[in-house]
Motif scaffolding. Sequence first.
Motif, PDB file in Angstrom:
ATOM      1  N   SER A   1       0.805  -1.220   0.000  1.00 42.35           N
ATOM      2  CA  SER A   1       0.000   0.000   0.000  1.00 42.35           C
ATOM      3  C   SER A   1       0.841   1.275   0.000  1.00 42.35           C
ATOM      4  N   LEU A   2       2.156   1.161   0.183  1.00 48.00           N
ATOM      5  CA  LEU A   2       3.008   2.345   0.233  1.00 48.00           C
ATOM      6  C   LEU A   2       3.144   3.054  -1.118  1.00 48.00           C
ATOM      7  N   PRO A   3       3.682   2.408  -2.160  1.00 47.38           N
ATOM      8  CA  PRO A   3       3.824   3.105  -3.442  1.00 47.38           C
ATOM      9  C   PRO A   3       2.528   3.058  -4.237  1.00 47.38           C
ATOM     10  N   PRO A   4       2.320   4.032  -5.144  1.00 47.23           N
ATOM     11  CA  PRO A   4       1.130   3.951  -5.988  1.00 47.23           C
ATOM     12  C   PRO A   4       1.237   2.770  -6.942  1.00 47.23           C
ATOM     13  N   GLU A   5       0.102   2.206  -7.287  1.00 42.17           N
ATOM     14  CA  GLU A   5       0.054   1.044  -8.179  1.00 42.17           C
ATOM     15  C   GLU A   5       0.593   1.417  -9.556  1.00 42.17           C
ATOM     16  N   GLY A   6       1.497   0.626 -10.109  1.00 41.16           N
ATOM     17  CA  GLY A   6       1.969   0.843 -11.463  1.00 41.16           C
ATOM     18  C   GLY A   6       3.183   1.728 -11.597  1.00 41.16           C
ATOM     19  N   GLY A   7       3.632   2.391 -10.572  1.00 44.53           N
ATOM     20  CA  GLY A   7       4.822   3.218 -10.633  1.00 44.53           C
ATOM     21  C   GLY A   7       4.806   4.261 -11.732  1.00 44.53           C
ATOM     22  N   ARG A   8       5.512   5.331 -11.550  1.00 46.30           N
ATOM     23  CA  ARG A   8       5.594   6.426 -12.512  1.00 46.30           C
ATOM     24  C   ARG A   8       6.906   6.325 -13.271  1.00 46.30           C
TER      25      ARG A   8
END
Length: 77
Positions: free
Chosen positions: A12-19
Amino acid sequence: MATTNIWQQFKSLPPEGGRTVITITTNNGNGTSTVTLWDGTVVIVKGKTVGVGQKAFVQGGEVEGAAPELGQYEADV
């Protein structure tokens, strides 16, 4: 109720799919753009808000907006 599963908390820490920062190669005219990743891979993503030859942020297969033109450096550790 909060989960005690450490893996679920970690996910749950990083957003799904990464930038990712990409370079716009072509605006296809159908709401998509052809882009080049840093390693030379060519893919098609949703969105056409950034001009050809410019850098952009992509997340979840969609152009989020323009990215600044910054120098890139590599260091061995």
